[in-house]
Structures are given as structure tokens and as C-alpha cells.
Design a protein around this motif. Structure first.
Motif: not given
Length: 650
Positions: A404-405, A414-416, A507-508, A593-595
Motif C-alpha cells: 500500500l505504501l 498504513v503500517g501502524q 511497518v514502513t 492495515c486494520r479495519m
């Protein structure tokens, strides 16, 4: 600095390896174990090849620099004792130096005890009492025929393109194909089955696992392991089939808006999945470590349960099950490759292996496909375009956010919120051979401490036997001390505490678009549970009759029967968690990439579609709003089935 090692770096590396696994004289040595050194097994050459093939360039160059910096210290010509002291001193210079020395230590011992020689065996297995492979791969045909792209560019058309083939991607592929959708599945790993599984640990890490097996997070706090082959983690995991707990389901439904997860109807998802993958408790034999877990738990009055596993009883063999983390040679394991993916293929789905997704294609704000790179058997790379109005991101929580990044999608979350179920461990040494290599890695668990407060806690389980992995996880104080411990490994039983983490990592991506993982272990509740988990493992070992108990700290820290146990536990809990202290592992990566309903703290809506890009869906464990606190395979599969139905209805 060159991306290749220089001559002096190679010389220092060889000496480092021979320091961690040295040749020692003056000991009765009928098997040549004590005289053998790492370079006799070409360990240094294997490490050089591993770094070049698996480690991101920035980290690899840092390791090269560390080797270069050690040369002027007189390291190469020093005695064994002096070299050991120099390694310890260099590790104190900086966190990066400590992480580098630790990486070389782990790789040296992993290869020295895990890599086979030209005969297909490691000469150190004899001293461990480990039989190595017990059978050869059967001539089992591969029922799936993947698409093999050709030419300068290759294009496929589909209703939906699914990136990843594990617990989530596999279920979504099978569900949508059954509903008449034209499905294309892209898998970065290769396709292997029973005919390939040779019961060798190092072969499995190289071919079936992400980044070559256990690898450190960028901050050195956690050793990560994940599947990377057709079927993803379901091909190599330990088959623990646990449902999502009611409290977690309620949290996801009520706090994050995942409608229906707290309803009785959602149980039907679990029922259907467990039936499809032949989940049962008749293929859960107890080996030595599980018997010790059962005995210790029951003596202390703790809850102990036999687990349910996705094994076909007609093909199950307990002896062969001891190797299933290296691929199941019997075909008993009902992975997605043998169930949902096979069904998708039979319904017309096209599967492409060795195909890495580079970015998601978007036009006018909506998904239109995927740009990927396929690598053929000769190593030639071919550009692949999949045209599809719907794209499912199911690359696993370590890679889904990176995709996604690279694509510029998903928003600020994203990534958190990377969750890892961080694992603490301790090893008990008993009076008799535990034969830990026999039987499935996880067949029973202690869930007494699943909720120690606020819905968080830990469960205690067994682990996969791997001579290399266990050697690399055994505390090293000196070459002599480590070799002596390894001569007693046959009497060892290792237990782990799998912690439901409240805190999170990130995640980066680096300049090349490669994913980078960090995990600080800073949440106070997580620290408490990791330390309490270690304490309870120690108590279980003592109750089961362990003569010694060792903690996974670099300094080497152990208890002997007759000493005060609670004093030992208190001292063990003082060590810092992660880099430089208590070793922490993770085989469960989730949540990146949570909902959720909140666009600022979630990537996808409560049904899995990105908030900012219609047509892009999250279909793996990265969609979890929080950590479930149980082995996540069934939780991933149930949530993926729900997402697949939402995709079909969109």
C-alpha cells in the motif's frame, strides 16, 4: 561500500564464526564434535550468501562495516578467549554493534547445527540425539498448475486479483471462485508440495519462509518468522486451530464497527472453516515437552487443553509430524494449498507463483489492477499486469502495508498498529531424553493466564524442534559453554508464552520500497505479561521435574534444582525485553492495515475495503483491529470469509 564482501571482511567473518563455534582440544571426542569448527562446515560462506540474498542493502552494508571495523583490533590473530572478550566488548559500543554481533551469533549457530553436508546430514546431529530426516519425499504430483508468464510483458484479466495465498488470500480465492468470479492469485513464493519436502530445517527456511526464516526486526527487538510459499503460513505453521475469543469478537464489533462478529451467526463461519480443513483433536499426540507442559500445569492447578489441529487422520503420522514446520511430507496438513486454493483452481482460478506485486493500479480513484514482477525458473524477470476492478491485499501483515505504501494508498494508518503476539520462552533440562523432535509442534496448551487483566494475557504452548533454531536460541557465553549445553539438548524441553499485545509496532518502507519492521515493546501491560509469562513457564518446568531451567538471555542465566525458584524468577524478570536482553520471538503478525470506522486510525472500513480507494480490500491478518490473543489462523480465515462475501456483494 561494495555490495560484495572484501577479502578482509571475509577473513573477519570466518574468524567470528569460528569463535562462536570453535575447535576445542583435549576433550574425549568420538564424533569429532569438539574439534569441529564453523568454517569446517562452510558456515562463513553460507552466511555471506545469505546476507546477499536475504538482507536489505542498508542492513547488509552495516554488517560489512562492522566486520571491517573489527580487523584493526587484532581479532583475527587473537586467541579464542581474547576473541570472545572482543566480541562482548564490541557489542557494548552501540545498539547497532550489539545487533550485528547478535546476528552473526545466531546465523553461525543456526547453520552450524542445522545445515546438512553433502551426505544430507549435519555431523553435529549425532551429539544432539537428533535423527534428522526420517523419510524421503514421496512422488506426489502437484494438482495445481500455476500460470507461467512469458514474453516481455504479460497481461491477465480477472474479476478480482488476490495478492497472497495464505490463510486469508486462500479462503477469499476459494470463496469467490465458487461464486463464479474469475480469480487471479499472485504469490511471491514458489509452489511446493509433499514431493519437495525433505524434512530439512535450512532448506525449509530458504524456500518456504519469508526472508530466509527467523530474522530480526529493524530495531533488533523481535525475531520474526512468516511463511512465504503457496499456501503462505498455512503450509508451514503448527496447525493450532483456535477460534477468536468472544471478548475479542465483541471488541471488534462494538469498538471498531465489525458488524456481526459478536453474533451467534458468526459462529457458522468458524464451523464451516473448521469442517473444511478437517480440524480435530485425534491427531494431537503428546511428545516429551507436551507431557511436561501437561504434568506441570496440572500439578500447579492450571488449565491444560489438548488442541484441535487441521490434520487428515487417514494420512497423519506422529513421527513425520515432528517435521511439519518444514513442510508436511504426509499430506495430512489441510493447508489452503490443499483446500481453498485447490478448489479455486478447480473452479477456473489462475495462480501465478514467484510473482511479487509492486503496486496497485488506480484510475479515477478506483482500483483497476496490479503491476507485478514474475521470476521464471532461470531467474529471468517478466513484467506482469493483472487487469481487475477489485484487488485483495493479502500479503501478510509484514508486506501488505509495504504494498500500500509503494502504491500511495490507504491513508495515514498504513503500517501502524502492527501486533506480533510477542513470545517469551524458557527451556527446562530434564533427567531423560525428551525426544522433542517427535510429534507435532503444538498439541496442547495452558490457557490459565489468557486474561490477566483488561482482556490481555498469554497462553503457554510448545514449539517446533529445529536443531539450528534451538542452537541459535541457546544462550552463548563462550564457545566451550555453548557446546557443552548442546551436548545436553536431547534432554531439553522448550515452552513459550504467546502474549496478546496491547502495544504495537510499525511497518514502513526504505528507499527501495522494501518493508522495514520495528516493534518497541514499550507498553507497560505487555511488559508485565511477557515477564509473567516467563515466570509461569519457569514454574511449570519446575513442577514437571526439570533439573535446570535456562532463560533466553545472551549472558546465560539458569536455575538448578535445589536453588530458590522465586528468587530466580525475580532475577530473570529484571532483564530488558528484546535487543540486548530477553530474546523475544513472533510467528503471528497482524494489524498493520486494520479495519475500523475511524479513517485516521484504520486503513479499511469494517468490511475490509480501503477508506480511500474503492475496489481495494484487505484480506489477511493485517486487517485485525487488535491482537486476538490466540494462534490467528482460524481468526484470519473466518474474517476473510466475511470479507469475501462483502466483495462478492459489492
Amino acid at each position: 561500500m561494495s555490495t560484495q564482501m572484501s577479502a578482509i571482511q571475509r577473513l573477519v567473518l570466518r574468524t567470528v564464526c569460528d569463535t562462536f563455534f570453535p575447535s576445542l582440544e583435549g576433550i574425549d571426542d568420538p564424533y569429532g564434535f569438539w574439534k569441529r569448527k564453523a568454517s569446517d562446515l562452510q558456515v562463513d560462506q553460507m552466511i555471506e550468501a545469505y546476507l546477499l540474498a536475504n538482507v536489505p542493502e542498508s542492513q547488509r552494508l552495516g554488517l560489512y562495516f562492522l566486520l571491517e571495523a573489527m580487523a584493526p583490533l587484532g581479532f583475527v590473530d587473537a586467541s579464542q578467549e581474547t576473541r570472545e572478550q572482543l566480541l562482548q566488548q564490541v557489542a557494548t559500543l552501540s545498539p547497532d554493534a550489539a545487533a550485528g554481533i547478535e546476528a552473526f551469533r545466531q546465523l553461525t549457530l543456526l547453520l552450524a547445527y542445522g545445515a546438512p553436508d553433502q551426505t544430507g546430514r549435519n555431523p553435529n546431529w549425532t551429539i544432539l540425539g537428533y535423527p534428522g530426516p526420517i523419510s524421503t519425499p514421496p512422488p506426489e504430483p502437484k494438482p495445481i498448475q500455476p500460470v507461467a508468464p512469458t514474453g516481455d510483458g504479460f497481461t491477465l484479466e480477472a474479476d478480482v486479483c488476490i495478492i497472497g495465498s495464505g490463510a486469508g488470500g486462500g479462503v477469499i480465492a476459494g470463496t469467490l471462485a465458487e461464486k463464479g468470479q474469475q480469480v487471479v492469485v499472485l504469490e511471491a513464493g514458489d509452489y511446493y508440495n509433499e514431493s519437495d519436502f525433505n524434512q530439512l530445517e535450512l532448506w525449509a527456511y530458504q524456500h518456504l519462509y519469508y526472508r530466509g526464516g527467523y530474522f530480526p526486526s529493524a530495531d533488533g527487538n523481535v525475531a520474526l518468522v512468516a511463511g512465504a510459499t503457496l499456501g503462505g503460513g498455512t503450509t508451514v505453521n503448527w496447525m493450532n486451530c483456535l477460534r477468536t475469543r468472544p471478548g475479542v469478537r465483541a471488541e471488534w464489533a462494538q469498538e471498531f464497527g465489525l458488524e456481526g462478529l459478536d453474533s451467534p451467526e458468526y459462529d457458522h463461519y468458524f464451523d464451516a472453516i473448521l469442517a473444511r480443513i478437517s480440524a480435530n483433536d485425534q491427531c494431537s499426540d503428546f511428545n516429551g515437552p507436551h507431557l511436561r507442559l501437561k504434568e506441570g500445569s496440572e500439578k500447579l492447578g492450571y488449565s491444560f487443553k489438548r488442541i484441535v489441529r487441521n490434520a487428515d487422520p487417514t494420512r497423519y503420522d506422529p513421527a513425520s509430524a515432528g517435521y511439519l514446520g518444514f513442510g508436511d511430507q504426509t499430506g495430512s496438513k489441510q493447508s489452503t494449498a490443499k483446500t481453498y486454493l485447490l478448489h479455486a483452481y478447480q473452479q477456473g482460478a489462475q495462480l501465478v507463483v514467484r510473482c511479487k506485486a509492486n503496486r496497485i493500479l488506480v484510475e479515477h480513484g478506483r482500483a483497476v489492477g496490479v503491476e507485478a514482477t514474475y521470476t521464471d525458473a532461470s531467474g529471468k524477470q517478466i513484467s506482469v499486469i493483472v487487469r481487475a476492478p477489485r484487488v485483495v491485499v493479502a500479503c501478510g501483515a509484514l508486506e501488505s502495508p509495504a504494498l500500500l505504501l509503494r502504491s500511495g494508498l490507504g491513508g495515514q494508518a498504513v503500517g501502524q498498529y502492527l501486533r506480533l503476539h510477542p513470545v517469551s520462552l524458557a527451556t527446562g533440562f530434564y533427567a531423560t531424553d525428551q525426544q522433542a523432535w517427535w510429534g507435532a509442534p503444538q498439541t496442547g496448551l495452558c490457557d490459565q493466564f489468557a486474561d490477566t487483566g483488561e482482556g490481555y494475557g498469554f497462553i503457554i504452548e510448545g514449539v517446533q524442534y529445529g536443531s539450528g533454531l534451538l542452537a541459535s536460541g541457546t544462550p552463548w557465553q563462550s564457545g566451550r559453554q555453548h557446546k557443552e549445553m548442546m551436548t545436553r539438548l536431547r534432554n531439553a524441553s522448550t515452552l513459550i508464552a504467546v502474549t496478546r499485545d496491547r502495544g504495537h509496532g510499525r511497518v514502513t518502507i526504505d528507499e527501495s520500497g522494501t518493508s522495514v519492521h520495528t516493534y518497541p515493546i514499550s507498553d507497560e501491560l505487555d511488559q508485565h505479561n511477557l515477564r509473567q509469562g516467563l515466570a509461569e513457564i519457569i514454574r511449570i518446568h519446575e513442577a514437571a521435574g526439570a533439573q535446570e531451567i535456562h532463560c533466553a538471555v545472551r549472558e546465560g542465566f539458569f536455575w538448578k534444582r535445589g536453588e530458590n525458584l522465586e528468587t530466580f524468577i525475580q532475577a530473570a524478570q529484571v532483564f530488558p525485553l528484546g535487543a540486548g536482553g530477553q530474546a523475544i520471538y513472533s510467528a503471528h503478525q497482524m494489524g498493520s492495515c486494520r479495519m475500523g470506522k475511524d479513517r485516521t486510525t484504520s486503513v479499511a472500513n469494517p468490511w475490509g475495503e480501503l477508506h480511500d480507494t474503492p475496489g481495494v480490500w484487505i484480506g489477511d491478518g493485517s486487517a485485525f483491529p487488535t491482537a486476538p490473543g490466540t494462534n490467528p489462523m482460524i481468526s484470519i480465515m473466518a474474517l476473510a470469509r466475511r470479507t469475501a462475501e462483502a466483495i462478492a456483494a459489492s
